[in-house]
Structures are given as structure tokens and as C-alpha cells.
Design an enzyme around this catalytic site. Structure first.
Site, mmCIF file in Angstrom:
data_model
loop_
_atom_site.group_PDB
_atom_site.id
_atom_site.type_symbol
_atom_site.label_atom_id
_atom_site.label_comp_id
_atom_site.label_asym_id
_atom_site.label_seq_id
_atom_site.Cartn_x
_atom_site.Cartn_y
_atom_site.Cartn_z
ATOM 1 N N GLY A 6 -14.234 -3.687 1.772
ATOM 2 C CA GLY A 6 -12.865 -3.189 1.819
ATOM 3 C C GLY A 6 -11.770 -4.153 1.439
ATOM 4 O O GLY A 6 -10.592 -3.771 1.414
ATOM 5 N N GLU B 146 -20.011 -6.200 2.749
ATOM 6 C CA GLU B 146 -20.276 -5.253 1.675
ATOM 7 C C GLU B 146 -19.081 -5.140 0.721
ATOM 8 O O GLU B 146 -18.552 -4.042 0.501
ATOM 9 C CB GLU B 146 -20.599 -3.876 2.262
ATOM 10 N N PRO B 147 -18.628 -6.232 0.118
ATOM 11 C CA PRO B 147 -17.478 -6.140 -0.786
ATOM 12 C C PRO B 147 -17.836 -5.409 -2.073
ATOM 13 O O PRO B 147 -18.948 -5.544 -2.600
ATOM 14 C CB PRO B 147 -17.133 -7.605 -1.059
ATOM 15 N N ARG C 53 -14.820 -3.598 -4.494
ATOM 16 C CA ARG C 53 -13.631 -3.713 -5.339
ATOM 17 C C ARG C 53 -13.216 -5.169 -5.581
ATOM 18 O O ARG C 53 -12.860 -5.553 -6.698
ATOM 19 C CB ARG C 53 -12.473 -2.962 -4.657
ATOM 20 N N ARG D 124 -8.886 7.421 -10.979
ATOM 21 C CA ARG D 124 -8.121 6.944 -9.827
ATOM 22 C C ARG D 124 -6.667 7.420 -9.795
ATOM 23 O O ARG D 124 -6.183 7.837 -8.737
ATOM 24 C CB ARG D 124 -8.178 5.417 -9.731
ATOM 25 N N TYR E 267 -5.959 9.508 -6.533
ATOM 26 C CA TYR E 267 -5.238 8.795 -5.470
ATOM 27 C C TYR E 267 -3.762 8.543 -5.783
ATOM 28 O O TYR E 267 -3.078 7.907 -4.986
ATOM 29 C CB TYR E 267 -5.852 7.400 -5.241
ATOM 30 N N CYS F 80 -6.430 18.884 -20.518
ATOM 31 C CA CYS F 80 -5.497 19.979 -20.236
ATOM 32 C C CYS F 80 -5.278 20.155 -18.732
ATOM 33 O O CYS F 80 -5.673 21.166 -18.132
ATOM 34 C CB CYS F 80 -6.006 21.268 -20.875
ATOM 35 N N TYR G 299 -14.384 1.406 -9.578
ATOM 36 C CA TYR G 299 -14.131 2.842 -9.513
ATOM 37 C C TYR G 299 -13.508 3.358 -10.809
ATOM 38 O O TYR G 299 -12.637 4.229 -10.791
ATOM 39 C CB TYR G 299 -13.255 3.188 -8.296
#
Length: 436
Positions: free
Chosen positions: A254, A291-292, A294, A330, A334, A364, A392
Site C-alpha cells: 500500500g 506486499e508492496p 505500486r 485508472r 478512480y 465511445c 495498474y
């Protein structure tokens, strides 16, 4: 990304020094992104091998001699070349599917350094992981625990288990990537964890080895980690009284990166504070698992795209490019912010006027945008780089509007390697058939 340019219209967030301007052209390490885009076409994902190593080494340096296993959260980027690089550097892997397990094995990585997360593990996935010999399963519910017990018992194997505990801690991030609150689907509520461990210890085919917690992604503050850790240590105290002794503590991943004006949390700052808390509570001997995802790959990649049309209207100005929401999901998913850099900035007396553009694609959907309100001097045919696209990005790409997915390239010094060929129309329809 560091852009050594003087044009004030160029947004220059500092993410990775391995992307930089040289001779007025944006480079990845020693390779011109202008030449790369022209040679291979766009959209195109470009990664820096040196940036991957730099990011992983920031964890290794922070760890020092302490017992820590870094497991790359491969849902962020699962290209085999990326996985192979991290395996060479000593990484383990955090997987969430049988397909990801198959990728880890195809990359030649050590399955004994794999943790298997995810809320919906199927029987075949459990069987594949048990046969491979993964380090442990991060179990997320009582029904999953019972199923795993049955599968392992039937196979005559023992499944190493770490229960994923939901500590009800606010990671202060986007709701879609927050995973540690009561209303999230992940993990076992902290109030129910002690009883869940007692059940796990009683089940055949189950070996309790650890506790796991993952509270979210793109976290830039240390306090949520420490709040969660405090709750986990209280749980470990309770388990010790029950006679359940754990071998490792998994604090998840995270850690955030710099997309715009964020100040990322350095691995050293996090680890020093975590170990200070472990030592103060008498648990310094526990192996720590991280658990990295990003933070290892996000700023190691960009996506190149070419301006097709410049559309000026009364309400907005649009730079219509050949990349779309199917290539980089993304922003649509988001409303995520990505930096945008012209690969060759237009300057001088004959340069076009600097204009506020929305960067949009040809799909579209009104949600098909990559960036909004960016001040740039653009011509049709210019190649631009969408920054911080290593995490991602391609992994979430699809074929909406029957669009083929981009190629992926790894730059290594002054050379580059195509690590995924661009899809073709034949790839797109493979497996389909018409009615007789």
C-alpha cells in the site's frame, strides 16, 4: 519523474530520475521516447529496468539485516519480464489468482516465497498452490478456511495459513482502494479473529503460521500502518495465551507514490517505526512480510500516446489521442491523476500557443479521458507520455470497442526489449466462431 526542461507549461513531478529530458527529448534511461514511439507505434507502455531495481533496493536498504520478506504485489504489473527482474533481485510474490501463480512459475520464481491472497480462491487454485509449495495462504473467511482444510486433507498435504485480519483502520485513501474497514469485503473482522484462529488450529490439513493485514493502497502516512499494527500485536498476545504461536507478521503493502504533489512514505521510515513497535512489544523475532506493489513499479513506467486531433470548442479544448480508457483504466475508474509530458516540448517562435487541454481517447464513452485541464503547447502528431503508468496500467487493459492492447517495452540502458508484442486483430477474435 524528473523533467529537465524550462517550458513552464510542462508539468514536471519528481517520480523517477530514470525518465529525464536529454537534448530537448524525453528519455527512458538512454533511449529516446520519441524514437521509441516512432519505431514501435503507440499506445506503448515503456518501463525502466533501472527504475525497478532502484525501487526494490530502497526496500533492501531499509531492511538491512532484519528478517523481512518483500513479496511484490504482482496485481500491479504481471509482465513476465517484470516478475523475472524482481525474482533476480530476491523478491517473493503476493498473488491473488491461479493465473498469477502460473506467471510466477513461468518466470522461474521460488514458490516458497509466494503468499496467496484474495477472497475467492477456488478449489483448483488451492490445489495448484499446494502442489507448487507456496509459503502460505492468506485466508480471508471462515468458509475459505474450511474449504482449504478439506482440499489439503484430500491431497494429503498441509496448508500453511495466515489469516487476513480486517482491523477497521482508515487508510485515508480512495474508497475503491481502501481495504481495511468493516464495510470492505476483505479479511476477518478483528473482533472475530481469535475464534477464527482457534478454529484454524483445530482443523486437519491446516498449519497456522502467521497473521496478515492489508489496509489499502496509495497510502502516504505512517499512522494507519501503526494503528493496524497495534491491533495485530494485541491479537498476537491473545493467541499466545491460547497456545498459538506465529512465525510471521504480514503488514501488507500500500505504500504510495508521487503522481502529482504527494509526499510518498519512504520504506525506511515505515520499517523503522514498525520494528520499534515490534521491539517494544517483544516481537522483534517475528519474520516481517511486506506486499508492496505500486511503490515498486508505478513510477518505473510511462504510456506513450500520439495526438490525433486537436479539437477546440467553446466549453473545452480536447487533445484526442490514440490511447483510451481500455489502455489505461485508472482515470475512468478512480478519476486518478497522471502527469502528462510532451515527449518533445514545442518551444520557440513557431510553437503553437500553450492551451488548456483535456486529453481524451477515441472510445465511445464520456468516461474516456486520461487527463483533464492540462496546459500544453501541442501539434497533431505529437507523442506525449502519460506518467506513473507502471502500476495498474497494462494489467487492467481490455479490448473495449474491439481495440487491441498496447505493446510493452523494457528499457535497459541504451537498449530496449519488446516484452509483450502488440495485439493483432487475429489475437482479438481468437477462440470466437460464427454459427453454422
Amino acid at each position: 519523474m524528473t523533467a529537465q526542461a524550462t517550458d513552464p507549461s510542462i508539468h514536471t513531478p519528481a517520480g523517477s530520475p530514470h525518465f529525464h529530458f536529454k537534448g530537448g527529448v524525453l528519455h527512458a534511461e538512454g533511449v529516446s521516447l520519441q524514437k521509441l514511439g516512432q519505431a514501435l507505434g503507440t499506445p506503448l507502455y515503456v518501463y525502466s529496468r533501472a527504475a525497478l531495481a532502484t525501487a526494490f533496493n530502497s526496500y533492501k536498504e531499509a531492511i538491512g539485516t532484519r528478517d523481512v520478506l518483500v513479496c511484490f504485489g504482482m496485481k500491479a504489473n504481471s509482465n513476465l519480464a517484470v516478475l523475472k527482474e524482481f525474482a533476480r533481485l530476491g523478491s517473493g510474490f503476493d498473488i491473488v489468482s491461479g493465473g498469477e501463480l502460473a506467471r510466477v512459475l513461468a518466470a522461474g520464481a521460488n514458490p516458497a516465497k509466494v503468499v496467496f491472497s484474495g477472497v475467492g480462491k477456488q478449489v483448483w487454485e488451492m490445489q495448484a498452490a499446494l502442489n507448487a509449495g507456496v509459503k502460505c495462504f492468506n485466508v480471508e473467511s471462515i468458509p475459505e478456511l474450511k474449504r482449504l482444510s478439506a482440499v489439503a486433507t484430500e491431497m494429503g498435504k498441509s496448508a500453511a495459513v495466515s489469516l487476513r485480519v480486517n482491523p477497521d483502520v482508515d487508510a485515508k485513501t480512495h474508497p475503491y482502494i481502501s481495504t481495511g474497514l468493516k464495510e470492505n469485503k476483505f479479511g476477518i473482522a478483528i473482533e472475530e479473529a481469535s475464534a477464527a484462529y482457534a478454529l484454524a488450529a483445530s482443523l486437519p490439513g491446516i498449519a497456522v503460521v502467521g497473521v496478515d493485514c492489508h489496509i489499502g493502497s496509495q497510502i502516504t502516512e505512517v499512522e494507519p500502518y501503526l494503528d493496524a499494527l497495534d491491533k495485530l500485536l494485541k491479537l498476537i498476545d491473545e493467541l499466545k495465551v491460547q497456545g498459538i504461536v506465529l512465525k510471521h507478521l504480514d503488514i501488507g503493502g500500500g505504500l504510495g507514490i508521487k503522481y502529482d504533489d504527494e509526499t510518498p512514505l519512504a520504506p525506511r521510515v515505515l520499517l523503522d517505526k514498525v520494528f520499534a513497535q515490534l521491539e517494544a512489544r517483544g516481537y522483534a523475532s517475528l519474520q516481517l512480510v511486506m506486499e508492496p506493489g505500486r511503490s515498486l513499479v508505478g513510477n518505473a513506467g510511462v504510456m506513450l500516446t500520439t495526438v490525433q486531433y486537436l479539437k477546440h470548442t467553446e466549453a473545452r479544448n480536447f487533445a484526442i489521442v490514440d490511447a483510451a480508457m481500455n489502455d489505461l483504466m485508472r482515470p475512468a475508474l478512480y478519476e486518478a491523476w497522471h502527469g502528462v509530458l510532451p515527449v518533445v516540448p514545442n518551444s520557440g517562435a513557431n510553437a503553437p500557443a500553450s492551451t488548456l487541454y483535456d486529453v481524451v481517447g477515441p472510445v465511445c464513452e464520456s468516461a474516456d479521458w486520461l487527463a483533464r485541464g492540462r496546459q500544453m503547447a501541442l501539434n497533431e502528431g505529437d507523442i506525449i507520455a502519460i506518467e506513473s503508468a507502471g502500476a495498474y496500467g497494462f494489467v487492467m487493459a481490455g479490448n473495449y470497442n474491439s481495440r487491441t492492447r498496447p505493446a510493452e517495452v523494457m528499457v535497459d540502458g541504451d537498449k530496449y526489449h519488446v516484452i509483450r508484442q502488440r495485439e493483432t486483430f487475429e489475437d482479438l477474435i481468437r477462440g470466437e466462431s460464427c454459427l453454422p
